[in-house]
Design a protein around this motif. Structure first.
Motif, short mmCIF file in Angstrom:
data_model
loop_
_atom_site.label_atom_id
_atom_site.label_comp_id
_atom_site.label_asym_id
_atom_site.label_seq_id
_atom_site.Cartn_x
_atom_site.Cartn_y
_atom_site.Cartn_z
N ASP A 195 7.51 -3.87 7.19
CA ASP A 195 7.06 -5.36 6.82
C ASP A 195 5.47 -5.22 7.08
O ASP A 195 5.04 -4.46 7.99
CB ASP A 195 7.62 -6.09 7.93
CG ASP A 195 9.18 -6.10 7.85
OD1 ASP A 195 9.74 -5.87 6.87
OD2 ASP A 195 9.88 -6.21 8.80
N VAL A 196 4.92 -6.20 6.28
CA VAL A 196 3.38 -6.14 6.31
C VAL A 196 2.67 -7.63 6.42
O VAL A 196 3.54 -8.39 5.62
CB VAL A 196 2.76 -5.22 4.97
CG1 VAL A 196 1.29 -5.52 5.05
CG2 VAL A 196 3.22 -3.85 4.99
N VAL A 197 1.89 -7.88 7.11
CA VAL A 197 1.17 -9.03 6.85
C VAL A 197 -0.35 -8.60 6.22
O VAL A 197 -1.00 -7.85 6.53
CB VAL A 197 0.95 -9.74 8.51
CG1 VAL A 197 0.18 -9.02 9.49
CG2 VAL A 197 0.63 -11.20 8.21
N GLY A 198 -0.76 -9.92 5.71
CA GLY A 198 -2.18 -9.77 5.08
C GLY A 198 -2.53 -10.95 4.65
O GLY A 198 -1.64 -11.95 4.48
N LEU A 225 3.35 -13.03 5.42
CA LEU A 225 3.82 -11.91 5.92
C LEU A 225 5.28 -11.60 5.02
O LEU A 225 6.12 -12.35 4.70
CB LEU A 225 4.61 -11.93 7.35
CG LEU A 225 5.30 -10.87 8.13
CD1 LEU A 225 5.08 -11.29 9.68
CD2 LEU A 225 6.70 -10.57 7.64
N VAL A 226 5.03 -10.25 4.40
CA VAL A 226 6.36 -9.74 3.42
C VAL A 226 6.98 -8.35 4.17
O VAL A 226 6.41 -7.57 4.64
CB VAL A 226 5.41 -9.39 2.04
CG1 VAL A 226 4.40 -8.13 2.46
CG2 VAL A 226 6.45 -8.94 1.33
N THR A 227 8.15 -8.76 3.72
CA THR A 227 9.22 -7.88 4.42
C THR A 227 9.81 -6.53 3.43
O THR A 227 9.73 -7.12 2.03
CB THR A 227 10.61 -8.39 5.02
OG1 THR A 227 11.06 -9.01 3.80
CG2 THR A 227 9.98 -9.55 5.90
N THR A 228 10.12 -5.54 4.10
CA THR A 228 10.97 -4.48 3.20
C THR A 228 10.20 -4.07 2.15
O THR A 228 10.90 -4.19 0.84
CB THR A 228 12.30 -5.11 2.92
OG1 THR A 228 12.85 -5.92 4.07
CG2 THR A 228 13.17 -3.83 2.93
N VAL A 229 9.08 -3.50 1.99
CA VAL A 229 8.24 -3.10 1.06
C VAL A 229 8.17 -1.59 1.20
O VAL A 229 8.44 -0.97 2.17
CB VAL A 229 6.94 -3.46 0.95
CG1 VAL A 229 6.99 -4.97 0.59
CG2 VAL A 229 6.28 -3.30 2.37
N ASN A 230 7.97 -0.88 -0.29
CA ASN A 230 7.86 0.48 -0.33
C ASN A 230 6.50 0.90 -0.51
O ASN A 230 6.00 0.79 -1.70
CB ASN A 230 9.08 0.93 -1.22
CG ASN A 230 9.33 2.38 -1.27
OD1 ASN A 230 8.66 3.27 -0.48
ND2 ASN A 230 10.16 2.76 -2.40
N LEU A 286 2.34 -1.64 -2.42
CA LEU A 286 3.39 -2.03 -1.83
C LEU A 286 4.45 -2.77 -2.56
O LEU A 286 4.12 -3.74 -3.15
CB LEU A 286 3.07 -2.92 -0.65
CG LEU A 286 2.01 -2.76 0.32
CD1 LEU A 286 1.66 -3.72 1.34
CD2 LEU A 286 2.31 -1.39 0.98
N ASN A 287 5.42 -1.97 -2.95
CA ASN A 287 6.52 -2.33 -4.05
C ASN A 287 7.60 -3.10 -3.31
O ASN A 287 8.14 -2.57 -2.38
CB ASN A 287 6.89 -1.16 -4.88
CG ASN A 287 5.85 -0.56 -5.61
OD1 ASN A 287 5.28 -0.83 -6.42
ND2 ASN A 287 5.73 0.99 -5.55
N SER A 288 7.82 -4.06 -4.02
CA SER A 288 8.93 -5.26 -3.52
C SER A 288 10.49 -4.46 -3.72
O SER A 288 10.34 -3.51 -4.36
CB SER A 288 8.91 -6.37 -4.10
OG SER A 288 9.43 -6.11 -5.80
N THR A 289 11.39 -4.83 -2.90
CA THR A 289 12.45 -4.24 -2.98
C THR A 289 13.47 -5.43 -2.76
O THR A 289 13.15 -6.72 -2.73
CB THR A 289 12.77 -3.44 -1.73
OG1 THR A 289 13.16 -4.26 -0.49
CG2 THR A 289 12.07 -2.28 -1.58
N PRO A 290 14.98 -5.40 -3.24
CA PRO A 290 15.97 -6.37 -3.04
C PRO A 290 15.55 -7.37 -1.67
O PRO A 290 16.08 -8.43 -1.61
CB PRO A 290 17.10 -5.87 -3.21
CG PRO A 290 16.96 -4.76 -4.02
CD PRO A 290 15.54 -4.24 -3.62
N GLY A 291 15.24 -6.74 -0.72
CA GLY A 291 15.25 -7.23 0.64
C GLY A 291 13.91 -7.79 0.94
O GLY A 291 13.75 -8.30 1.99
#
Length: 500
Positions: free
Chosen positions: A152-155, A213-218, A228-233
Motif C-alpha cells: 500500500d502507498v500514500v501520496g 492512500l492506494v492499496t495492493t499495487v504491484n 505502481l500497477n493496480s490489482t483487483p484488490g
C-alpha cells in the motif's frame, strides 16, 4: 443441509489470535474485522474467477488474509460486509505463497465446506477500522519487478490522465502522477475495475482531496520510471484522519486539499513526427503521453529476425484473427461457425537499430508481403516440403542491414500490462514517400517540431527488445483491425499476480 453461515453471534469467548494459529485444519476460531474483500481472478486464464480474498484485522492490530474458493463464493458472499466484526471457525491454515504477498503474516485462512462465518454484534473486541501494509520509495524500489509483495502507498495526486475520464463505465487505463516523497514522483497505473472506480470518484466532482492512500499495487520499473500497477484488490482512501495520510502530510508537506489537473486524451494526437527509438521508448514511459494515440515515423536499420516467436500464424479467412488449435482441429473464437478455414499469414518480429537504441518492430502480412514480395502461404508450403523444418525463410534473413523509414501507430493497446510492442503500419525507403512531399528533410523535421509532440529526448539506453508475448496476437495486417481486437487479449503475470 446445515448452512455454513451461522446466525449472528451474541458474544465472543476464548478466540485464537492470528499469531497462535497452526498449520492444518483446526478447531480454533478467530475474530477480526473484515476490512476489505475482492474477487480474485487468474490473469493467465483470461480473468477466470478463482474465489474471494478477504482481509481480517484483529484487536492486536495484526492482519491475515483468507481465501474463499470459487465453488463456495456464492454461499458466503451475502454475508461479507466490509467493516463488520466476524467470527470464523472450522477452517484450514496454510502457508502463504512466497510471491504476491498482501499481508505480513506467514499464514492464510482457507475456507472449507465446513467453515462457518458469522457477524459479532455484542461483546466484540475493540478493533481498529483499518490497517495498511505501507511501503516508502526505497522499499518499493527493492520490490520492483520481483512480484514479492503488493504493498500500500500514500501520496499526493499531481495530475490525472486518461481517456474519457468522466465516464465511470470506462475501464481503459488511467495514469495518476503521485508524489510519494518530497522529490519523488511515481506513476500509478489503474486498470479495469480500479480504473472504473477512480473515474467514478472523479465524476463525483471533488478534485480537492489530493492526498490518497492506494492499496495492493504491484511496483514495476520501466524506462527509468516507477509504475505502481493496480490489482483487483486496489482500493482508494482519502480520509485525512487516517494515521498514514496524516503522517504523510506532516512528513512530506503534502496539501490534502490541493486541486489537481485532469488531462482527458479521448481525442488523441493526430500529428505525425519523425522520432528516434529512444523517443518511442520515452513516449511509452512518459505518463503525460502514454494514454494517447499517435503516429510516428522512425528511421532504422534492420539488425535481424527475432526467431523466438516464429514468422507466421494461421489466420481465419473470415475475420483475419489467429485460429486456436484444439486437439487436431482449428477454431475461431470470433466467427460462430464450425466451417472454419485458415490461411498462413506473416507475423514477423524484426530487431531494428537507429545507431543509438534498439527495439523490436512487429510486421503483419500486408507490409511484410510488400517488403519481401513473397506470399506467406507459399513459404509455409516450401517449409512443409522441406521435411517440416522450422527455418526462417531466406527472404526474411535477406532484410538484415537494410534501412527503412517505418510508420508506427501507437494506441492504448501498446500500454496494456503485458504488451509493449511497436506495430509497423507502413514501410518506405525515404520519409518523403510517407508524407507525400509534406516533409522535406529528416533532420529539419526533428529540429522544427522538437517540443511540439511532447516527446523528450532520452539518452541512449542500450538494447531494448519489445514484443515478447505473442500468444494471443491478432491475425491481421492492419493496425485498425488490431485495435478492434485488443480488448480481447489475455494478460500474463508479467505485470499482475496470477490471481488475487
Amino acid at each position: 443441509m446445515t448452512s455454513a453461515v451461522s446466525p449472528v453471534a451474541n458474544a465472543v469467548v476464548a478466540h485464537s489470535t492470528f499469531n497462535s494459529l497452526r498449520l492444518g485444519r483446526t478447531s480454533q476460531f478467530v475474530v477480526g474485522r473484515l476490512i476489505r474483500f475482492w474477487d480474485s481472478r487468474n490473469i493467465k486464464k483470461n480473468g477466470e474467477f478463482m474465489g474471494i480474498t478477504i482481509l481480517l484485522l484483529n484487536e492486536l492490530d495484526s492482519v491475515i488474509h483468507g481465501f474463499i474458493p470459487a465453488n463456495r463464493a456464492s454461499h458466503y458472499r451475502p454475508d461479507l460486509k466490509s467493516g463488520s466484526i466476524v467470527k470464523v471457525d472450522r477452517f484450514e491454515v496454510a502457508r502463504c505463497a512466497h510471491t504476491y504477498k498482501i499481508t505480513e503474516h506467514q499464514f492464510v485462512i482457507r475456507f472449507t465446506p465446513s467453515t462457518r462465518i458469522c457477524e459479532v454484534l455484542t461483546d466484540a473486541p475493540v478493533i481498529n477500522s483499518e490497517k495498511f501494509m505501507m511501503r516508502r520509495y526505497d522499499h518499493l524500489h527493492v520490490l520492483s519487478n520481483t512480484n514479492l509483495e503488493l504493498p500500500d502507498v500514500v501520496g499526493e495526486i499531481r495530475s490525472v490522465q486518461g481517456s474519457d475520464l468522466r465516464n465511470d463505465a470506462a475501464t481503459t487505463r488511467v495514469v495518476v502522477r503521485l508524489l510519494i516523497e518530497p522529490d519523488v514522483t511515481v506513476y500509478l497505473s489503474l486498470w479495469d475495475e480500479a480504473a472504473s472506480t477512480f473515474r467514478g470518484l472523479l465524476k463525483a466532482g471533488d478534485k480537492t482531496k489530493s492526498v490518497m492512500l492506494v492499496t495492493t499495487v504491484n511496483p514495476k520499473l520501466f524506462g527509468g520510471n516507477m509504475y505502481l500497477n493496480s490489482t483487483p484488490g486496489t482500493r482508494f482512501f482519502f480520509d485525512t484522519n487516517l494515521p498514514d495520510i496524516a503522517e504523510f502530510v506532516s512528513r512530506v508537506g503534502g496539501e490534502s486539499s490541493k486541486v489537481f489537473p485532469l488531462v482527458d486524451t479521448l481525442q488523441g494526437i493526430k500529428k505525425k513526427e519523425l522520432v528516434s527509438i529512444a523517443d518511442l521508448n520515452t513516449f511509452i514511459s512518459n505518463s503525460n503521453e502514454q494514454t494517447q494515440e499517435a503516429d510516428f515515423f522512425c528511421k532504422a536499420r534492420i539488425v535481424g529476425v527475432v526467431h523466438e516467436n516464429g514468422w507466421s500464424f494461421v489466420a481465419c479467412t473470415g475475420c483475419n484473427r489467429k485460429l486456436e488449435r484444439i486437439g487436431t482441429s482449428l477454431s475461431c473464437n470470433r466467427c460462430v461457425t464450425d466451417a472454419v478455414t485458415g490461411v498462413v499469414r506473416f507475423r514477423v518480429e524484426l530487431a531494428v537499430d537507429d545507431g543509438n537504441d534498439s527495439a523490436t518492430f512487429v510486421f503483419f502480412d500486408k507490409e511484410m508481403t510488400k517488403l519481401t514480395k513473397q506470399d506467406a502461404a507459399v513459404l509455409a508450403l516450401d517449409e512443409a516440403a522441406n521435411s517440416g523444418e522450422k527455418n526462417i525463410p531466406i527472404c526474411l534473413e535477406e532484410l538484415t542491414d537494410k534501412e527503412f523509414v517505418f510508420q508506427i501507430r501507437v494506441t492504448p493497446f501498446n500500454f496494456t500490462p503485458n504488451y509493449r510492442t511497436f506495430t509497423v503500419s507502413t514501410i518506405t525507403e525515404d520519409i518523403i514517400s510517407l508524407t507525400h512531399g509534406k516533409i522535406e528533410e529528416d533532420e529539419n523535421i526533428l529540429r522544427s517540431n522538437e517540443g511540439d509532440s511532447g516527446l523528450k529526448k532520452a539518452p541512449p539506453s542500450g538494447p531494448y527488445v519489445l514484443g515478447e508475448n505473442v500468444g494471443e496476437e491478432c491475425g491481421t495486417a492492419d493496425p485498425p483491425e488490431i485495435a478492434v481486437t485488443r480488448n480481447n487479449r489475455k494478460r500474463s503475470s508479467k505485470w499482475n499476480a496470477p490471481f488475487l
